[in-house]
Each structure stands twice: as structure tokens, then as C-alpha cells.
Enzyme design. Sequence first.
Site, PDB file in Angstrom:
ATOM      1  N   THR A 125     -46.726  32.038 -25.888  1.00 30.45           N
ATOM      2  CA  THR A 125     -48.051  31.825 -26.137  1.00 30.45           C
ATOM      3  C   THR A 125     -48.664  32.527 -24.728  1.00 30.45           C
ATOM      4  O   THR A 125     -48.547  32.419 -23.955  1.00 30.45           O
ATOM      5  CB  THR A 125     -48.530  30.178 -26.429  1.00 30.45           C
ATOM      6  OG1 THR A 125     -49.988  30.253 -26.022  1.00 30.45           O
ATOM      7  CG2 THR A 125     -48.037  29.457 -25.077  1.00 30.45           C
ATOM      8  N   GLU A 127     -51.463  31.663 -23.903  1.00 29.88           N
ATOM      9  CA  GLU A 127     -52.151  30.311 -22.828  1.00 29.88           C
ATOM     10  C   GLU A 127     -51.358  30.282 -21.347  1.00 29.88           C
ATOM     11  O   GLU A 127     -51.949  29.791 -20.559  1.00 29.88           O
ATOM     12  CB  GLU A 127     -51.971  28.989 -23.598  1.00 29.88           C
ATOM     13  CG  GLU A 127     -52.749  29.130 -24.903  1.00 29.88           C
ATOM     14  CD  GLU A 127     -53.168  27.724 -25.460  1.00 29.88           C
ATOM     15  OE1 GLU A 127     -53.341  26.859 -24.794  1.00 29.88           O
ATOM     16  OE2 GLU A 127     -53.205  27.843 -26.724  1.00 29.88           O
ATOM     17  N   TYR A 153     -49.601  21.443 -21.872  1.00 32.18           N
ATOM     18  CA  TYR A 153     -49.108  22.503 -22.833  1.00 32.18           C
ATOM     19  C   TYR A 153     -48.648  23.720 -22.542  1.00 32.18           C
ATOM     20  O   TYR A 153     -47.369  24.044 -22.330  1.00 32.18           O
ATOM     21  CB  TYR A 153     -50.036  22.253 -24.091  1.00 32.18           C
ATOM     22  CG  TYR A 153     -49.563  23.561 -25.108  1.00 32.18           C
ATOM     23  CD1 TYR A 153     -48.233  23.714 -25.890  1.00 32.18           C
ATOM     24  CD2 TYR A 153     -50.406  25.060 -25.253  1.00 32.18           C
ATOM     25  CE1 TYR A 153     -47.943  24.607 -26.601  1.00 32.18           C
ATOM     26  CE2 TYR A 153     -50.030  25.708 -25.881  1.00 32.18           C
ATOM     27  CZ  TYR A 153     -48.575  25.627 -26.813  1.00 32.18           C
ATOM     28  OH  TYR A 153     -48.408  26.737 -27.563  1.00 32.18           O
TER      29      TYR A 153
HETATM   30  P1  NAD Z   1     -46.192  23.193 -34.897  1.00 31.90           P
HETATM   31  O1  NAD Z   1     -46.765  22.154 -34.122  1.00 31.90           O
HETATM   32  O2  NAD Z   1     -47.064  23.544 -36.285  1.00 31.90           O
HETATM   33  O3  NAD Z   1     -44.650  23.076 -35.154  1.00 31.90           O
HETATM   34  C1  NAD Z   1     -43.733  22.753 -34.356  1.00 31.90           C
HETATM   35  C2  NAD Z   1     -42.339  22.441 -34.985  1.00 31.90           C
HETATM   36  O4  NAD Z   1     -41.467  22.016 -34.254  1.00 31.90           O
HETATM   37  C3  NAD Z   1     -42.719  21.203 -36.039  1.00 31.90           C
HETATM   38  O5  NAD Z   1     -41.995  21.504 -37.254  1.00 31.90           O
HETATM   39  C4  NAD Z   1     -41.931  20.130 -35.421  1.00 31.90           C
HETATM   40  O6  NAD Z   1     -41.234  18.987 -36.310  1.00 31.90           O
HETATM   41  C5  NAD Z   1     -40.795  20.799 -34.607  1.00 31.90           C
HETATM   42  N1  NAD Z   1     -40.361  20.310 -33.201  1.00 31.90           N
HETATM   43  C6  NAD Z   1     -41.195  19.505 -32.456  1.00 31.90           C
HETATM   44  N2  NAD Z   1     -40.361  18.897 -31.428  1.00 31.90           N
HETATM   45  C7  NAD Z   1     -38.937  19.319 -31.785  1.00 31.90           C
HETATM   46  C8  NAD Z   1     -37.604  18.857 -31.185  1.00 31.90           C
HETATM   47  N3  NAD Z   1     -37.668  18.209 -29.968  1.00 31.90           N
HETATM   48  N4  NAD Z   1     -36.797  19.563 -31.856  1.00 31.90           N
HETATM   49  C9  NAD Z   1     -36.783  20.286 -32.936  1.00 31.90           C
HETATM   50  N5  NAD Z   1     -37.932  20.462 -33.882  1.00 31.90           N
HETATM   51  C10 NAD Z   1     -38.916  20.118 -33.179  1.00 31.90           C
HETATM   52  O7  NAD Z   1     -46.227  24.314 -34.020  1.00 31.90           O
HETATM   53  P2  NAD Z   1     -46.654  26.145 -34.361  1.00 31.90           P
HETATM   54  O8  NAD Z   1     -48.128  26.180 -34.053  1.00 31.90           O
HETATM   55  O9  NAD Z   1     -46.000  26.428 -35.648  1.00 31.90           O
HETATM   56  O10 NAD Z   1     -46.043  26.792 -32.920  1.00 31.90           O
HETATM   57  C11 NAD Z   1     -44.758  27.257 -33.133  1.00 31.90           C
HETATM   58  C12 NAD Z   1     -44.496  27.895 -31.713  1.00 31.90           C
HETATM   59  O11 NAD Z   1     -45.168  29.142 -31.381  1.00 31.90           O
HETATM   60  C13 NAD Z   1     -44.371  26.862 -30.549  1.00 31.90           C
HETATM   61  O12 NAD Z   1     -43.347  27.201 -29.571  1.00 31.90           O
HETATM   62  C14 NAD Z   1     -45.980  27.322 -29.871  1.00 31.90           C
HETATM   63  O13 NAD Z   1     -45.786  27.157 -28.841  1.00 31.90           O
HETATM   64  C15 NAD Z   1     -45.864  28.816 -30.207  1.00 31.90           C
HETATM   65  N6  NAD Z   1     -47.211  29.306 -30.522  1.00 31.90           N
HETATM   66  C16 NAD Z   1     -48.088  28.867 -31.179  1.00 31.90           C
HETATM   67  C17 NAD Z   1     -49.559  29.438 -31.652  1.00 31.90           C
HETATM   68  C18 NAD Z   1     -50.440  28.946 -32.460  1.00 31.90           C
HETATM   69  O14 NAD Z   1     -51.593  29.492 -32.342  1.00 31.90           O
HETATM   70  N7  NAD Z   1     -50.096  27.864 -33.440  1.00 31.90           N
HETATM   71  C19 NAD Z   1     -49.781  30.443 -30.737  1.00 31.90           C
HETATM   72  C20 NAD Z   1     -48.726  31.286 -29.981  1.00 31.90           C
HETATM   73  C21 NAD Z   1     -47.502  30.660 -29.816  1.00 31.90           C
HETATM   74  P1  TYD Z   2     -56.721  25.037 -30.944  1.00 29.18           P
HETATM   75  O1  TYD Z   2     -56.774  25.329 -32.328  1.00 29.18           O
HETATM   76  O2  TYD Z   2     -56.675  23.395 -30.649  1.00 29.18           O
HETATM   77  O3  TYD Z   2     -55.846  25.924 -30.324  1.00 29.18           O
HETATM   78  P2  TYD Z   2     -55.844  26.346 -28.703  1.00 29.18           P
HETATM   79  O4  TYD Z   2     -56.573  25.169 -27.924  1.00 29.18           O
HETATM   80  O5  TYD Z   2     -54.509  26.388 -28.418  1.00 29.18           O
HETATM   81  O6  TYD Z   2     -56.593  27.496 -28.487  1.00 29.18           O
HETATM   82  O7  TYD Z   2     -58.193  25.145 -30.637  1.00 29.18           O
HETATM   83  C1  TYD Z   2     -58.884  26.522 -30.554  1.00 29.18           C
HETATM   84  C2  TYD Z   2     -60.181  26.308 -30.121  1.00 29.18           C
HETATM   85  O8  TYD Z   2     -61.258  25.512 -30.791  1.00 29.18           O
HETATM   86  C3  TYD Z   2     -60.327  25.956 -28.624  1.00 29.18           C
HETATM   87  O9  TYD Z   2     -61.171  26.619 -27.700  1.00 29.18           O
HETATM   88  C4  TYD Z   2     -60.878  24.424 -28.633  1.00 29.18           C
HETATM   89  C5  TYD Z   2     -61.711  24.583 -30.044  1.00 29.18           C
HETATM   90  N1  TYD Z   2     -61.662  23.079 -30.983  1.00 29.18           N
HETATM   91  C6  TYD Z   2     -63.176  22.625 -31.235  1.00 29.18           C
HETATM   92  O10 TYD Z   2     -64.019  22.914 -30.807  1.00 29.18           O
HETATM   93  N2  TYD Z   2     -62.949  21.474 -31.880  1.00 29.18           N
HETATM   94  C7  TYD Z   2     -61.676  21.018 -32.342  1.00 29.18           C
HETATM   95  O11 TYD Z   2     -61.865  19.868 -33.237  1.00 29.18           O
HETATM   96  C8  TYD Z   2     -60.476  21.571 -31.991  1.00 29.18           C
HETATM   97  C9  TYD Z   2     -59.313  21.117 -32.781  1.00 29.18           C
HETATM   98  C10 TYD Z   2     -60.554  22.615 -31.322  1.00 29.18           C
END
Ligand code: NAD
Ligand code: TYD
Length: 342
Positions: A125, A127, A153
Site C-alpha cells: 500500500t 500508506e 496498519y
Molecule cells: P480485505 O480486508 O477486504 O480482505 C483481506 C482478506 O484476507 C479477507 O478475505 C480475509 O479473510 C483474508 N485474511 C485475513 N487474515 C488472513 C490470514 N491470517 N490468513 C489468510 N487469509 C486472511 O482487504 P483488501 O482491501 O482486499 O486488501 C487486500 C490487500 O491489498 C491487503 O494486503 C491490503 O494491505 C492491500 N491494499 C489495499 C488497499 C485498499 O484500498 N483496500 C490499497 C492498497 C493495498
Molecule cells: P478508509 O476507507 O478507511 O481508507 P484509508 O484509511 O486506508 O485511507 O478511509 C478513507 C478516508 O476516509 C480516510 O481519510 C478516513 C476517512 N473516513 C471517514 O471520514 N469516515 C469513515 O467512516 C471512514 C471509514 C473513513
Amino acid sequence: MKILVTGGAGFIGGNFVHYMVEKYPEDMIVNLDALTYAGNLETCKSVEDANNYKFVKGDIANRDFIFNLFEEEKFDVVINFAAESHVDRSIEDPGIFVQTNVMGTTTLLDACVKYGITRYHQVSTDEVYGDLPLDRPDLFFTEETPLHTSSPYSSSKASADLFVLSYHRTFGLPVSVSRCSNNYGPYHFPEKLIPLMISRALADGSLPVYGNGENVRDWLHVYDHCVAIDLIVRKGRVGEVYNVGGHNERTNLEVVQTILKALDKPESLITYVQDRKGHDMRYAIDPEKLENELGWVPKYNFDTGIQQTIQWYLDNKDWWQNILSGDYQNYFETMYKEKGRV
Ligand code: NAD
Ligand code: TYD
């Protein structure tokens, strides 16, 4: 090729599983997921019966289980999506983030060293770079930006990235890392900003905006993230980090206003609530390395992607309403109601 996708019942992993099962019928996709609160097999329903797909339930941090699985399956490629992914949860309970994101990643890496693979890819990420100031719109995260994390995180993700890169240097493991900006799209768990706001607006509930809503995120449609990961795994250079983002910066308030407008709901639903601790101000990715080296071009911009996503939530109410009626409800009570945020 036999490809292990971990976390394939989550948001991005689930979209990636769909993408890979459809695009590469000759490859075998094994989806390993522990089915935590964020994992939902409904997300994978449409590929469940495909010949090139298999689901395995298990924890990436369970060493015996992972080693047995690698011994049996002999994977060619491992793509690690599995993680605890929500910043707010990491502020409440950091330990599980270390366990899954750090210990889980190193367990997978150890199995890769022992059994051999042609590529290990870590889904990371932006982040890990910390945040940028709002008054410097000229600044972007590049792959050379120092890691400077803010939340438990992002600290756990940065730690995992460093382990991945160290296994390349120390053991010669063929690794790659992608660092993507905030994703949105279908199957996004409704604790994250965009699906939370869509689902609450549809229920005419209050929309909790943290602080003053001026924090900026760089939004990328999950489809474009999936394409980028596939490209990096197949054509990206070993040992390299690639940033993924499409220059779609929006303030949180702009995102919420866009959702309200599309759903024809009043802005009076917006409620400003207690800010997140350590809240990062701005994320913004410079994706030039990915564009120049691998020819990645995103299909969606935010304006088209958000409309498609809102339509998906309207067309797939069963998917997210099932979630809202389950454990997620307790989570909402603890994180928002008991803290006096709504
Ligand atoms: P998510 O929380 O929707 O999904 C995570 C999945 O991992 C779930 O299905 C959960 O059951 C599984 N999981 C959790 N712990 C586990 C374990 N110990 N063993 C096996 N499975 C396990 O997350 P996401 O938003 O799909 O993110 C996926 C990846 O992408 C993560 O590594 C996250 O850091 C990265 N990422 C997310 C974003 C975003 O905007 N969501 C952006 C950049 C990177
Ligand atoms: P989020 O979807 O949790 O992603 P990240 O923190 O990984 O960027 O949040 C996106 C942005 O939205 C973040 O600045 C926090 C804000 N936010 C709110 O203002 N209200 C909410 O209820 C949530 C979940 C997030």
C-alpha cells in the site's frame, strides 16, 4: 502455472480471482483465505465451479498448514493479498496486524524459499510512505520515497515489505512488491469509506466524516489494480517495487458529496465526527515507473469508476446487506455509537 492467491475472499483479492480465472483458463488459481470478518465466499460465487479454480480455507500465519499446502500443491507463483486491512481496527487492536501482516508474510516467504517458486508478489500500500502535506500538491510518492508510517496498519505493511525485499537480497527469492493507492469498486467491505457511505446513504443514515473531511486520498478502481498486479507478476523486474495509482485525488468530503449526488440524497446526511488518531492528510502516487516500464494505463478515472461502483451496489444489495446484518453491525456499534461518533 499454478498460482496461489491469498486473501481471495476479500475485496481486492476477490476481484483479482475473478480477473485471473476468466483471463487465464490454462492456469490454476488456488484461493487461500482464513475467512476472517472481511472474507466472504459470496464474493467468489461466480467462479466457484470453474475448472481452473479451487478454494482452500486456512491461515497464512499457520506454519505447519502452509508448509503442508506448499508441499502438496507445488505452486509456481504466490500473490499475497491476505491481510488485516482497516486502519481504524489497527488503532483498536494492533496485535492481529503483526500476526497476519508480518508473521503471515514471513511464513509464506519461508515456504517459498523451501519449496521454490518463480515469483512471490506482495500486495502492499502507499500508506507505507506516510502522508503528504495538503499545501504541497507538487509532491507525490515515488518508489524512492522513504518509508515513514503513521498507523499500526501501515507499520505492519511496511515491515512485511522489508521482509519481502530482504528475502530477495538474502536468499535470492524472486520477489516483487506493488504499492497501490486507495481502491474502490465491487465487493468492497462496507467498513471502508466509499461502500460505508453508499450503504448508509441508501438507508438515509448519517454519513460520518472524520475531522473536517479535507483529507485527500488517491482513488483507483480495483480493476485497474488487478491489471497492474498481473502485469508486474508476469513482466515486472524481480526485486523491484512498483507504485500503482491513477492521479485521482479527492478530499473525503468530495467523495461523500459525489455519492450523495448520484443517489439523489441530501448533504444534510453528512455528520462531522471525531477524527481518526494520527489521521494521514494526503496520499498521492507517482505511477510513472509502472507506466513507462510495463505500459500500464488505467481504464477508469474516478468520475466513471465511482458511477459504475455505485450502480454495482444498487444492483447487488444482497451481497452487502448480508454483511450488514451480521457481525459488521456489532463492529459499527463499537466503533461509532459507543465512541459517540454518531
Ligand atoms: P480485505 O480486508 O477486504 O480482505 C483481506 C482478506 O484476507 C479477507 O478475505 C480475509 O479473510 C483474508 N485474511 C485475513 N487474515 C488472513 C490470514 N491470517 N490468513 C489468510 N487469509 C486472511 O482487504 P483488501 O482491501 O482486499 O486488501 C487486500 C490487500 O491489498 C491487503 O494486503 C491490503 O494491505 C492491500 N491494499 C489495499 C488497499 C485498499 O484500498 N483496500 C490499497 C492498497 C493495498
Ligand atoms: P478508509 O476507507 O478507511 O481508507 P484509508 O484509511 O486506508 O485511507 O478511509 C478513507 C478516508 O476516509 C480516510 O481519510 C478516513 C476517512 N473516513 C471517514 O471520514 N469516515 C469513515 O467512516 C471512514 C471509514 C473513513
